[in-house]
Design an enzyme around this catalytic site. Sequence first.
Site, PDB file in Angstrom:
ATOM      1  N   HIS A  68      -6.257  -5.690  -2.480  1.00 54.98           N
ATOM      2  CA  HIS A  68      -7.032  -5.924  -1.256  1.00 54.98           C
ATOM      3  C   HIS A  68      -7.222  -7.410  -0.971  1.00 54.98           C
ATOM      4  O   HIS A  68      -7.954  -7.772  -0.053  1.00 54.98           O
ATOM      5  CB  HIS A  68      -8.373  -5.197  -1.325  1.00 54.98           C
ATOM      6  CG  HIS A  68      -8.241  -3.704  -1.246  1.00 54.98           C
ATOM      7  ND1 HIS A  68      -9.285  -2.832  -1.418  1.00 54.98           N
ATOM      8  CD2 HIS A  68      -7.156  -2.922  -0.998  1.00 54.98           C
ATOM      9  CE1 HIS A  68      -8.865  -1.581  -1.280  1.00 54.98           C
ATOM     10  NE2 HIS A  68      -7.564  -1.612  -1.042  1.00 54.98           N
ATOM     11  N   HIS A  76       0.282   4.464  -2.505  1.00 55.64           N
ATOM     12  CA  HIS A  76       0.048   5.840  -2.032  1.00 55.64           C
ATOM     13  C   HIS A  76       1.196   6.773  -2.391  1.00 55.64           C
ATOM     14  O   HIS A  76       1.002   7.980  -2.488  1.00 55.64           O
ATOM     15  CB  HIS A  76      -0.208   5.849  -0.523  1.00 55.64           C
ATOM     16  CG  HIS A  76      -1.588   5.400  -0.158  1.00 55.64           C
ATOM     17  ND1 HIS A  76      -2.224   5.761   1.005  1.00 55.64           N
ATOM     18  CD2 HIS A  76      -2.477   4.612  -0.823  1.00 55.64           C
ATOM     19  CE1 HIS A  76      -3.438   5.215   1.044  1.00 55.64           C
ATOM     20  NE2 HIS A  76      -3.610   4.502  -0.048  1.00 55.64           N
ATOM     21  N   ARG A 131       0.817  -1.215   0.000  1.00 57.72           N
ATOM     22  CA  ARG A 131       0.000   0.000   0.000  1.00 57.72           C
ATOM     23  C   ARG A 131       0.856   1.271   0.000  1.00 57.72           C
ATOM     24  O   ARG A 131       0.485   2.271  -0.632  1.00 57.72           O
ATOM     25  CB  ARG A 131      -0.927  -0.012   1.225  1.00 57.72           C
ATOM     26  CG  ARG A 131      -1.932   1.125   1.247  1.00 57.72           C
ATOM     27  CD  ARG A 131      -3.038   0.845   2.250  1.00 57.72           C
ATOM     28  NE  ARG A 131      -4.048   1.897   2.236  1.00 57.72           N
ATOM     29  CZ  ARG A 131      -4.317   2.660   3.290  1.00 57.72           C
ATOM     30  NH1 ARG A 131      -3.665   2.490   4.427  1.00 57.72           N
ATOM     31  NH2 ARG A 131      -5.264   3.578   3.209  1.00 57.72           N
ATOM     32  N   ASN A 184      -3.937   8.664   4.763  1.00 56.47           N
ATOM     33  CA  ASN A 184      -2.712   8.094   5.340  1.00 56.47           C
ATOM     34  C   ASN A 184      -2.658   8.139   6.863  1.00 56.47           C
ATOM     35  O   ASN A 184      -2.080   7.247   7.494  1.00 56.47           O
ATOM     36  CB  ASN A 184      -1.479   8.849   4.803  1.00 56.47           C
ATOM     37  CG  ASN A 184      -1.250   8.614   3.317  1.00 56.47           C
ATOM     38  OD1 ASN A 184      -1.684   7.601   2.762  1.00 56.47           O
ATOM     39  ND2 ASN A 184      -0.556   9.554   2.676  1.00 56.47           N
TER      40      ASN A 184
HETATM   41  C1  HEM Z   1      -9.202   1.692  -5.913  1.00 56.50           C
HETATM   42  C2  HEM Z   1      -9.105   2.551  -4.944  1.00 56.50           C
HETATM   43  C3  HEM Z   1      -8.674   2.182  -3.543  1.00 56.50           C
HETATM   44  C4  HEM Z   1      -9.276   2.584  -2.405  1.00 56.50           C
HETATM   45  C5  HEM Z   1     -10.485   3.489  -2.300  1.00 56.50           C
HETATM   46  C6  HEM Z   1      -8.558   1.982  -1.312  1.00 56.50           C
HETATM   47  C7  HEM Z   1      -8.866   2.170   0.025  1.00 56.50           C
HETATM   48  C8  HEM Z   1      -8.288   1.472   1.069  1.00 56.50           C
HETATM   49  C9  HEM Z   1      -8.672   1.606   2.444  1.00 56.50           C
HETATM   50  C10 HEM Z   1      -9.757   2.541   2.981  1.00 56.50           C
HETATM   51  C11 HEM Z   1      -7.914   0.755   3.176  1.00 56.50           C
HETATM   52  C12 HEM Z   1      -7.962   0.554   4.678  1.00 56.50           C
HETATM   53  C13 HEM Z   1      -7.136   1.653   5.327  1.00 56.50           C
HETATM   54  C14 HEM Z   1      -7.337   1.748   6.827  1.00 56.50           C
HETATM   55  O1  HEM Z   1      -8.307   1.220   7.359  1.00 56.50           O
HETATM   56  O2  HEM Z   1      -6.518   2.384   7.488  1.00 56.50           O
HETATM   57  C15 HEM Z   1      -7.031   0.081   2.253  1.00 56.50           C
HETATM   58  C16 HEM Z   1      -6.102  -0.860   2.611  1.00 56.50           C
HETATM   59  C17 HEM Z   1      -5.230  -1.450   1.728  1.00 56.50           C
HETATM   60  N1  HEM Z   1      -5.078  -1.127   0.389  1.00 56.50           N
HETATM   61 FE1  HEM Z   1      -6.327   0.007  -0.707  1.00 56.50          FE
HETATM   62  N2  HEM Z   1      -7.543   1.219  -1.804  1.00 56.50           N
HETATM   63  C18 HEM Z   1      -7.564   1.313  -3.172  1.00 56.50           C
HETATM   64  C19 HEM Z   1      -6.662   0.732  -4.032  1.00 56.50           C
HETATM   65  C20 HEM Z   1      -5.564  -0.003  -3.651  1.00 56.50           C
HETATM   66  C21 HEM Z   1      -4.510  -0.408  -4.532  1.00 56.50           C
HETATM   67  C22 HEM Z   1      -4.404  -0.036  -6.000  1.00 56.50           C
HETATM   68  C23 HEM Z   1      -3.633  -1.149  -3.779  1.00 56.50           C
HETATM   69  C24 HEM Z   1      -2.352  -1.818  -4.196  1.00 56.50           C
HETATM   70  C25 HEM Z   1      -2.070  -2.231  -5.412  1.00 56.50           C
HETATM   71  C26 HEM Z   1      -4.159  -1.199  -2.445  1.00 56.50           C
HETATM   72  C27 HEM Z   1      -3.597  -1.888  -1.400  1.00 56.50           C
HETATM   73  C28 HEM Z   1      -4.097  -1.912  -0.107  1.00 56.50           C
HETATM   74  C29 HEM Z   1      -3.600  -2.807   0.914  1.00 56.50           C
HETATM   75  C30 HEM Z   1      -2.551  -3.886   0.718  1.00 56.50           C
HETATM   76  C31 HEM Z   1      -4.303  -2.496   2.083  1.00 56.50           C
HETATM   77  C32 HEM Z   1      -4.099  -3.125   3.466  1.00 56.50           C
HETATM   78  C33 HEM Z   1      -2.961  -2.418   4.163  1.00 56.50           C
HETATM   79  C34 HEM Z   1      -2.610  -2.953   5.549  1.00 56.50           C
HETATM   80  O3  HEM Z   1      -3.180  -3.937   5.996  1.00 56.50           O
HETATM   81  O4  HEM Z   1      -1.734  -2.329   6.166  1.00 56.50           O
HETATM   82  N3  HEM Z   1      -5.310  -0.475  -2.391  1.00 56.50           N
HETATM   83  N4  HEM Z   1      -7.288   0.555   0.977  1.00 56.50           N
END
Ligand code: HEM
Length: 320
Positions: free
Chosen positions: A193, A65, A61, A93
Site C-alpha cells: 500500500h 488477488h 494487486r 475485485n
Molecule cells: C492485508 C490485507 C489487505 C487488505 C484488507 C487490502 C485491501 C485493499 C483495498 C480495500 C484497496 C482499495 C481497493 C479499491 O478501493 O478498489 C487496496 C488497494 C491496493 N492493494 Fe491492498 N489489501 C491488503 C493487502 C495487500 C497486499 C498484500 C498487497 C500487495 C503485496 C496489496 C496491494 C494493493 C495495491 C497496490 C493497491 C492499490 C491498487 C490500485 O491503485 O489500483 N494489498 N487494498
Amino acid sequence: MASFSSLVLPFTVIIASLVPSIAQLNPDYYNKLCPQALSTIRTTVEQAVARERRMGASLLRLHFHDCFVNGCDGSILLDDTPTFTGEKTAGPNNNSVRGFDVVDQIKAAVDKACNGFVVSCADILAVAARDSVVALGGKFYDVQVGRRDARTASRGAANNNIPAPTSDFNALLSNFQSHGLALKDLVVLSGGHTIGLARCTTFRSRIYNETATIDASFANSVRASCPQSSGDNNLSPLDASTTSFDTAYFGGLVRKRGLLHSDQQLYKGDGSEGDRYVEFYSGNEEAFWRDFGVSMIKMGSMGPLTGSNGEVRKDCRKIN
Ligand code: HEM
Ligand SMILES: *[C@@H]1O[C@H](CO)[C@@H](O)[C@H](O)[C@H]1NC(C)=O
Ligand SMILES: *[C@@H]1O[C@H](CO)[C@@H](O)[C@H](O)[C@H]1NC(C)=O
C-alpha cells in the site's frame, strides 16, 4: 547396513534434487524455453507504468488477488463462462481490480517474442508485479517462474479468501496464516500500500467514525474528497507518496495516518509485535525492500500448478 545406506543415500539425493527442479518453480524456468520472456514482460510493464504510474500498483494487486484464491494460477484473469462465475465480480475485485488490458498487451508481446504459447498468465502476473515494484523505485528480486494456468475460477473462493479492509488484526493474521504466511509477511506485504489508490467506500467508516485511532487533520483532509453519503468511487492515496515504493506507508501508520482500517490495525501504538515491525520498516528502507522480495516469493509460491497440471493459456481471459 552402513555400506548399504551410504550407497542408497547419494541416489536419493540425486533424485530428490532433480524432481523438484522439473516440478517446482525456479527463476531460470524460461532461460532455455524463451530467453527473451522476462525482458519482454519488463519492457511492456515499463511502458505501461510510464503511461500511467498507478498501473504499477494495479498490477501488483492483481498478483496478490490471484495468489490468495487457490494459489497463483491466473484464475483472476478468467472471464465468466456458462460453467463458472469467475473472480472479477467478487466483492474485493468488482469495480476495483484493474490492469487486464495491460496483461493482454504483455501476453501478446511475450507470445510474439517466444514464437508461441510458452509463458503462462500466472507467471506474467508474478513477473509484472516485481517489475512494477522496480519501476516505482523498489528493489529487484528474482521471481520464481514455471507456474501453469488454472482451467477454472470461483467467485465464491475469491469472496472467502481475499481479506476485507474492515478486518481487525486477528482476522488479518489468521487469513494470512491460512495461506501459509506469518505476521512478518502480513506487515511487509501490506507495505504494498506504499503505492496506489483506494475508493472512498473502502475507508469511509474509518475516516468518519474511528476518531480515536486516526490523526484528526489527516481525517479532515481525506473527508474533503470522501463525503459521508456520496462519492463512493472517489479515490484517495493509500500513503503520502503514492507512486514511490518507499517507507512512507509505515511512517504514516506510526502517525495514525493509515487510510484503511486494516492498515491501521497493524500499528496500534501499544508496543505489540505488529507495532515493532511497522516502526522498524518505517526507518529502514533497505530492509523493507529486501523483506518485501522475500515475502513476495513466499506468496508467489502458494499452490502453483506445475508439470502437467493446468495449462499455458493462449488468451489470459479464457481457458484453451
Ligand atoms: C492485508 C490485507 C489487505 C487488505 C484488507 C487490502 C485491501 C485493499 C483495498 C480495500 C484497496 C482499495 C481497493 C479499491 O478501493 O478498489 C487496496 C488497494 C491496493 N492493494 Fe491492498 N489489501 C491488503 C493487502 C495487500 C497486499 C498484500 C498487497 C500487495 C503485496 C496489496 C496491494 C494493493 C495495491 C497496490 C493497491 C492499490 C491498487 C490500485 O491503485 O489500483 N494489498 N487494498
Ligand atoms: C459489480 O458491479 C456492477 C457495477 O457497479 C454491478 O452492477 C454488479 O451488480 C456488481 N456485481 C456483483 C456480483 O456484485
Ligand atoms: C458512523 O457510526 C454511526 C453510528 O454507529 C453510523 O450511524 C454511521 O452510519 C457511521 N458512519 C459511517 C460513515 O460509517
